[in-house]
Design a protein around this motif. Structure first.
Motif, short mmCIF file in Angstrom:
data_model
loop_
_atom_site.label_atom_id
_atom_site.label_comp_id
_atom_site.label_asym_id
_atom_site.label_seq_id
_atom_site.Cartn_x
_atom_site.Cartn_y
_atom_site.Cartn_z
N ALA A 175 17.33 55.70 4.05
CA ALA A 175 16.89 57.07 3.80
C ALA A 175 17.88 57.89 2.98
N HIS A 176 19.18 57.77 3.27
CA HIS A 176 20.14 58.69 2.68
C HIS A 176 21.26 58.02 1.89
N GLN A 177 21.33 56.71 1.90
CA GLN A 177 22.46 56.02 1.30
C GLN A 177 22.11 55.42 -0.06
N VAL A 178 23.03 55.60 -1.01
CA VAL A 178 23.00 54.79 -2.22
C VAL A 178 23.73 53.51 -1.84
N GLU A 179 23.12 52.38 -2.13
CA GLU A 179 23.71 51.10 -1.74
C GLU A 179 24.02 50.30 -3.00
N ARG A 180 25.13 49.58 -2.93
CA ARG A 180 25.50 48.69 -4.02
C ARG A 180 25.72 47.31 -3.42
N TYR A 181 25.08 46.30 -4.01
CA TYR A 181 25.34 44.92 -3.64
C TYR A 181 26.32 44.36 -4.66
N VAL A 182 27.42 43.82 -4.18
CA VAL A 182 28.37 43.12 -5.05
C VAL A 182 28.26 41.65 -4.66
N ILE A 183 27.67 40.85 -5.53
CA ILE A 183 27.39 39.46 -5.22
C ILE A 183 28.68 38.66 -5.32
N LEU A 184 29.04 38.01 -4.20
CA LEU A 184 30.29 37.24 -4.14
C LEU A 184 30.08 35.75 -4.34
N ASP A 185 28.97 35.22 -3.80
CA ASP A 185 28.73 33.78 -3.88
C ASP A 185 27.24 33.51 -3.75
N GLY A 186 26.81 32.45 -4.41
CA GLY A 186 25.41 32.04 -4.34
C GLY A 186 24.58 32.66 -5.44
N GLU A 187 23.28 32.48 -5.31
CA GLU A 187 22.35 33.01 -6.30
C GLU A 187 21.06 33.42 -5.60
N GLY A 188 20.35 34.33 -6.24
CA GLY A 188 19.14 34.81 -5.61
C GLY A 188 18.27 35.61 -6.54
N TRP A 189 17.36 36.34 -5.93
CA TRP A 189 16.41 37.21 -6.62
C TRP A 189 16.39 38.52 -5.86
N VAL A 190 16.53 39.64 -6.56
CA VAL A 190 16.53 40.94 -5.91
C VAL A 190 15.38 41.78 -6.44
N GLU A 191 14.83 42.61 -5.57
CA GLU A 191 13.79 43.56 -5.95
C GLU A 191 14.22 44.94 -5.47
N VAL A 192 14.18 45.91 -6.39
CA VAL A 192 14.52 47.30 -6.06
C VAL A 192 13.42 48.19 -6.61
N GLY A 193 12.71 48.84 -5.70
CA GLY A 193 11.64 49.74 -6.11
C GLY A 193 10.60 49.02 -6.96
N GLU A 194 9.98 49.77 -7.84
CA GLU A 194 8.96 49.23 -8.73
C GLU A 194 9.53 48.83 -10.08
N THR A 195 10.83 49.07 -10.30
CA THR A 195 11.36 48.91 -11.66
C THR A 195 12.33 47.76 -11.86
N VAL A 196 12.99 47.28 -10.80
CA VAL A 196 14.00 46.24 -10.98
C VAL A 196 13.64 45.02 -10.15
N ALA A 197 13.54 43.89 -10.80
CA ALA A 197 13.36 42.60 -10.13
C ALA A 197 13.97 41.56 -11.04
N GLY A 198 14.86 40.75 -10.48
CA GLY A 198 15.46 39.74 -11.32
C GLY A 198 16.47 38.88 -10.60
N PRO A 199 16.95 37.87 -11.31
CA PRO A 199 17.92 36.95 -10.71
C PRO A 199 19.29 37.60 -10.59
N ILE A 200 20.03 37.18 -9.57
CA ILE A 200 21.40 37.64 -9.38
C ILE A 200 22.29 36.44 -9.07
N LYS A 201 23.58 36.61 -9.41
CA LYS A 201 24.57 35.56 -9.17
C LYS A 201 25.91 36.21 -8.92
N ALA A 202 26.90 35.40 -8.55
CA ALA A 202 28.24 35.91 -8.28
C ALA A 202 28.74 36.75 -9.44
N GLY A 203 29.30 37.91 -9.11
CA GLY A 203 29.82 38.83 -10.12
C GLY A 203 28.87 39.97 -10.45
N ASP A 204 27.60 39.82 -10.13
CA ASP A 204 26.62 40.88 -10.42
C ASP A 204 26.75 42.02 -9.42
#
Length: 133
Positions: free
Chosen positions: A54-83
């Motif tokens: 509800a009130h927090q801006v969140e940041r994911y700092v990817i340390l290891d592995g790989e995946g797919w992230v979805e944020v709202g209606e505008t961001v969807a894509g692959p992520i990897k270490a360093g992103d």
């Protein structure tokens, strides 16, 4: 924050959170209300529940592995270490581990995360069997 200090989280304090991932709180205190830091771990093949803070801006700092992230209606894509993924307050979000080892990332919230601000908005019923626990 009242004074300088060093904290050393106990790895055995990691717990399974209803979102569908394992959490180790690294820093989350009323003494430092501006920021919380948690290490999140999503097992291979698992996805977190669609949720929002509800009130927090969140940041994911990817340390290891790989995946797919979805944020709202505008961001969807692959992520990897360093992103770094920036998630505005109130935005829907989820992350999937698409790799063959744990997806590990830091979740930095400003202001600090409080469980009362977490809202599960996933239309699918909770099935821990599909979450890897």
């Amino acid at each position: 924050m009242s004074q300088a200090r060093i904290t050393s989280p106990d790895a055995s304090a990691e717990y399974f959170f209803e979102e569908g991932c394992f959490i180790l709180e690294l820093s989350n205190s009323v003494d430092d209300p501006a920021l919380s830091i948690a290490r999140a771990r999503v097992e291979p093949g698992c996805i977190t529940r669609l949720h929002r803070l509800a009130h927090q801006v969140e940041r994911y700092v990817i340390l290891d592995g790989e995946g797919w992230v979805e944020v709202g209606e505008t961001v969807a894509g692959p992520i990897k270490a360093g992103d770094v993924v920036i998630i505005p307050a109130g935005a829907s979000q989820r992350i999937r581990n698409t790799g063959d080892r744990d997806l590990v990332f830091l979740a930095l919230c400003t202001p600090r995360f409080e469980p009362k601000d977490y809202a599960d908005i996933d239309p699918a019923p909770m099935d821990r069997g599909n979450l890897g626990d």
